[in-house]
Design an enzyme around this catalytic site. Structure first.
Site: not given
Length: 347
Positions: A181, A183, A186
């Site tokens: 998570g 990114g 993301c």
């Protein structure tokens, strides 16, 4: 249900404390690392940064460009075997040693990866990538890959906790990919409520992996060269970058034009854009866990690569690390509530 009270930290909640240094210049810092991997027995030397296996980052063009900096590229899994053959035919052995072959975990993925690896023995890295590395099926696939390719260096993920790092290493992974998570494109943490602050994940997973002779790559969460330094300082052996390498000539994103200005699309691999492109759309039983952004064109990636490596060298000089290998031993993190003076950020 239970609650863990320990504070978990991301890159933006710490700074690295400076320390006495005998280095006279940033040019004195050696960024190259030399590794021998636990299961494959292969040795590799280079700068341990990896371009992410996203189809708007991990392209053949990116691999060719970054190889000149001794940086790895995890080439995305959506190239055909024929496209791989053409790339290999036009690439030197030096470029190929900086390439990871990415794969999913289906039977079709396995067969395709086998065909690609058979094209040239210089392809020594396999990156087994799924969003959720906690499934039993994933662990079994890693074990299957290790049995099939005993001399290939296998990178597998993503996970964020020590016990899962240990399980993947014991199942055959040489390098475990850490991050759920963090990114830039993301949205897993928003859509699912699941995740782990990246710096704490790196510190805990590095401790677990190194105890077994394995390694980790910090995947996601870096927005500046300083974050890359923090990841290495936290114990990461490799750092994977997506957003920091997106938007360049070599990135492969679709170019769109608005009001006379050109932009490149960059999206997460669980986004609606990615699923429409590769599997025809978002399946009715799932939600998209990524977003699409438009980035101003950033020119050749070589300028960004130099900026990242320059920042990393500078970080090493501030703590007296003459080699990147020494950075984690020389790192003391301090918790902070601000990172920088932002008065002119909107100008």
């Amino acid at each position: 249900m239970r609650i863990e009270e320990d504070l978990k930290l991301g890159f933006k909640e710490v700074l690295i404390r400076p320390k006495r240094s005998t280095l006279k210049s940033r040019s004195d810092v050696e960024l190259e690392r030399q590794f021998t991997f636990k299961h494959s027995g292969q040795s590799w030397s280079g700068v341990p940064i990896i371009a992410a296996n996203m189809d708007t980052v991990g392209t053949f063009s990116m691999a060719s460009a970054l190889a000149s900096f001794d940086i790895l590229t995890a080439v995305h899994k959506h190239y055909s075997v024929e496209e791989w053959q053409a790339f290999i035919n036009n690439s030197s052995a030096d470029v190929l040693k900086h390439v990871m072959v990415s794969t999913g975990t289906s039977d079709a993925d396995f067969e395709k990866t086998k065909q690609i690896l058979d094209l040239n023995p210089a392809l020594n890295f396999v990156c087994i990538d799924v969003a959720n590395g906690y499934s039993e099926h994933f662990v079994q696939f890693v074990a299957k890959a290790r049995e099939a390719w005993p001399t290939k260096t296998i990178c597998a993920g993503n996970v964020v906790t020590g016990e899962m790092c240990e399980e993947l290493i014991l199942s055959g992974a040489d390098i475990v990919k850490v991050g759920i998570g963090p990114g830039s494109v993301c949205t897993t943490r928003v859509k699912t409520g699941v995740g782990y602050p990246q710096l704490s994940a790196v510190i805990e997973c590095a401790d677990a992996a190194h105890g077994l002779g394995g390694m980790i790559v910090s995947d996601g969460g870096c927005t500046t060269p300083g974050d890359v330094a923090k990841a290495f300082g936290g114990g990461a052996d490799f750092v994977m970058l997506g957003g920091m390498l997106a938007g360049h000539e070599e990135s492969g994103g679709r170019i769109v034009e608005e009001n006379g200005e050109k932009f490149m699309l960059f999206y997460g691999m669980s986004s609606e854009s990615a699923m429409k492109r590769h599997v025809g759309g978002v399946a009715e039983y799932r939600a998209a866990e990524g977003k699409t952004v438009k980035l101003p064109l950033r020119g050749p990636v070589e300028n960004t690569a130099r900026d990242i490596l320059g920042g990393l060298r500078s970080a090493c000089t501030y703590v007296g690390a003459s080699r990147l290998k020494e950075l984690t031993k020389r790192t003391t993190f301090i918790r902070v509530q601000e990172q920088e003076n932002r008065i002119f950020n909107n100008l």
